[in-house]
Design a protein around this motif. Structure first.
Motif, short mmCIF file in Angstrom:
data_model
loop_
_atom_site.label_atom_id
_atom_site.label_comp_id
_atom_site.label_asym_id
_atom_site.label_seq_id
_atom_site.Cartn_x
_atom_site.Cartn_y
_atom_site.Cartn_z
N GLU A 22 13.90 -1.54 4.62
CA GLU A 22 13.43 -0.18 4.89
C GLU A 22 11.91 -0.22 5.02
OE1 GLU A 22 14.01 4.38 3.19
OE2 GLU A 22 15.17 2.70 2.39
N PRO A 23 11.37 0.02 6.22
CA PRO A 23 9.93 -0.14 6.43
C PRO A 23 9.07 0.84 5.66
CG PRO A 23 10.98 0.83 8.36
CD PRO A 23 12.08 0.41 7.45
N SER A 24 9.62 1.98 5.25
CA SER A 24 8.83 2.95 4.50
C SER A 24 8.67 2.58 3.04
CB SER A 24 9.46 4.34 4.62
OG SER A 24 10.77 4.34 4.08
N LYS A 25 9.45 1.62 2.53
CA LYS A 25 9.35 1.18 1.15
C LYS A 25 8.57 -0.13 1.10
CE LYS A 25 13.60 3.37 -0.52
NZ LYS A 25 14.91 3.14 -1.18
N CYS A 83 16.42 0.37 8.23
CA CYS A 83 17.10 1.60 7.84
C CYS A 83 16.07 2.57 7.29
CB CYS A 83 18.19 1.30 6.81
SG CYS A 83 17.61 0.43 5.35
N GLY A 84 16.42 3.84 7.27
CA GLY A 84 15.47 4.83 6.80
C GLY A 84 14.47 5.22 7.87
N GLU A 85 13.45 5.93 7.47
CA GLU A 85 12.44 6.43 8.39
C GLU A 85 11.28 5.45 8.52
OE1 GLU A 85 12.62 9.12 10.23
OE2 GLU A 85 14.57 9.72 9.40
N LYS A 86 10.74 5.37 9.73
CA LYS A 86 9.56 4.55 9.96
C LYS A 86 8.31 5.36 9.66
CE LYS A 86 7.82 3.87 14.09
NZ LYS A 86 6.36 4.08 13.94
N PRO A 87 7.36 4.80 8.92
CA PRO A 87 6.12 5.55 8.65
C PRO A 87 5.37 5.87 9.94
CG PRO A 87 6.34 3.65 7.19
CD PRO A 87 7.41 3.52 8.22
N LEU A 88 4.71 7.02 9.96
CA LEU A 88 3.95 7.41 11.14
C LEU A 88 2.79 6.45 11.37
CD1 LEU A 88 3.81 11.29 10.62
CD2 LEU A 88 5.29 10.01 12.18
N LEU A 100 14.84 -2.59 15.38
CA LEU A 100 13.46 -2.67 14.93
C LEU A 100 12.67 -1.53 15.56
CD1 LEU A 100 12.28 -4.84 13.05
CD2 LEU A 100 11.25 -5.91 15.05
N PRO A 101 12.12 -0.59 14.78
CA PRO A 101 11.53 0.63 15.35
C PRO A 101 10.09 0.46 15.81
CG PRO A 101 11.46 0.77 12.97
CD PRO A 101 12.11 -0.54 13.29
#
Length: 472
Positions: A177-180, A209-214, A243-244
């Protein structure tokens, strides 16, 4: 134990050793742990991390504490516990003997099959239970196809004595999860360690998974992918669809120069900016002659690339996945129908998966869809006309279409077009329409598509998410 009762005249009290102490002595002589590591060829017993000269702690069998029920401390969360019960009876086997009894111990192949589904930290715990488990947990069958979820791993994902197991990893599916921050750090550290130890890596699948940070470009993750591609010349499968982050020409060229044995590459991720140019894709196709599966944004594909794929010396090409979702895709020059005819003639088994997003105008859709394209999967989520592309698919893709997904507003015209498609495409396996349809649409697909396996055709509004119906 001291003998009880009154001693006879002229005799002394005699202290006899108990059976328990004898058994602990036998156990110590029976295990035979090595006293030092054996270098590169160290045995699984040393991997267990049990020093040979260790002494029993207080309260363990053989110490002054006379506790005869002893269980070692747990090795970590969710780790298995090994319970040893030491009895004073002379007929009770030692732990070593009990584990070696035929029928009492699972074969190494069965243990390896079980351990391959464990997270890394649980594999590390299993490797420290006993010799048999250490041998099974570190064999190549456990690590050949490895799935890692970084949300389930903690700090120190791989203990030092398991780093050598990375040599056995051939296919890795890594989820994070890129936001963690912790999940992301574990992912990049594992990729970096893998690049340094696994020149034989065959497949890499990254999934976020999850949201990508802005405003996150993902440079740490992409740099780790660059390192993998430089260090793994045997890489055959690279999947970056989940991969976002924006992929660029530098990554594609690194793959082209570092992975000549590539068989499949997916770059059609969900980013809204297309930064992979047609030139780098053309160089990739020339450097990887065995490539048979390719996923791209439409703007990355060109007429010369189709000509390279249709060359007589080219290996059989099987799948081309095209995503049209960003402004660059909407402005991409059209690919002529003649190029698709030549490509289809050279590769009769080729199938195309087309995904059309709201960024495409009605005019762009007509330029993308060509009659000779062997479209097997079509996903339409358009902001404009949807009836026209569905009718076009019914007229030109009847022999190849297997999966259809439509997200549009309900209308009588769309229902009629879906009934036409059902009648002309008997080979459909799946159809998913995320709007309410009339009963005749459902009846048409059930009647004309005998190979239908699942469908999403709702006759009335229902709470989301809509789940597909499986056909018996």
């Amino acid at each position: 134990m001291w003998e009880r009762g009154k001693p006879a005249s002229g005799t002394k009290r005699v202290r006899k050793p108990s059976n328990t102490l004898n058994k602990i002595g036998n156990l110590k002589e029976d295990v035979h742990f090595p006293t030092k590591p054996a270098g590169e060829g160290r045995s699984p017993a040393w991997i267990c991390g049990i020093p040979a000269d260790s002494k029993p702690a207080s309260g363990s069998p053989g110490s002054r504490g006379q506790d005869r029920n002893w269980s070692p401390e747990p090795l970590g969360p969710q780790s298995p516990k090994l319970h040893w019960r030491v009895s004073g009876s002379s007929g009770t086997p030692t732990p070593r003997q009990a584990m070696a009894e035929p029928g009492e111990r699972l074969p190494e192949e069965v243990l390896a099959l079980i351990f391959r589904y464990l997270p890394l930290r649980d594999r590390a715990a299993a490797a420290r239970v006993c010799r048999a488990w250490a041998a099974a947990a570190t064999c190549s069958a456990v690590w050949h196809d490895t799935n890692v979820s970084c949300d389930c791993e903690g700090e120190g994902t791989l203990p030092p004595y398991l780093f050598s197991c990375l040599d056995h990893v051939h296919n890795l599916r890594l989820e994070f999860e890129p936001s963690k921050e912790r999940s992301r750090r574990v992912a990049t550290e594992l990729l970096t360690a893998l690049a340094g130890r696994t020149p034989g890596l065959r497949g890499l699948h990254l999934e976020c998974c999850g949201e990508k940070p802005l405003f996150d470009a993902g440079r740490d993750v992409l740099d780790a992918v660059h390192t993998i591609c430089r260090a793994a010349p045997a890489l055959r499968h690279l999947d970056l669809r989940r991969l976002p982050f924006t992929l660029d020409d530098a990554l594609v060229l690194q793959v082209a120069h570092g992975c000549p044995e590539l068989r499949s590459l997916f770059l059609n991720n969900g980013t809204l900016v297309g930064s992979v140019g047609p030139g780098s894709v053309l160089e990739l196709l020339e450097a990887c002659p065995r490539l048979r599966t390719l996923g791209l944004h439409l703007a990355s594909l060109s007429h010369p690339a189709l000509e390279v794929l249709a060359a007589p010396h080219r290996a059989p090409f099987e799948l081309l996945a095209l995503r049209c979702a960003c402004p660059e895709d909407a402005r991409a020059p059209p690919l002529p129908n003649e190029a698709w005819v030549a490509l289809r003639h050279r590769h009769p088994g080729l199938i195309v998966e087309a995904e059309l997003e709201p960024a495409l105008s009605d005019e762009s859709v007509t330029r993308v869809l060509q009659p000779a394209m062997p479209v097997a999967a079509l996903s339409l989520c358009l902001s404009g006309d949807t009836v026209g592309p569905v009718r076009f698919a019914a007229l030109h893709y009847a022999a190849t279409l297997r999966v259809l997904e439509v997200r549009a507003a309900a209308s009588a015209e769309l229902d009629a077009t879906l009934e036409l498609l059902a009648a002309r495409c008997p080979g459909l396996r799946e159809v998913h329409c995320f709007c309410v349809v009339r009963p005749s649409v459902l009846h048409a697909f059930r009647a004309h598509c005998p190979r239908l396996r699942s469908y999403t055709l709702k006759l009335k509004r229902e709470p989301h998410p809509w789940k597909p119906t499986l056909v018996d």
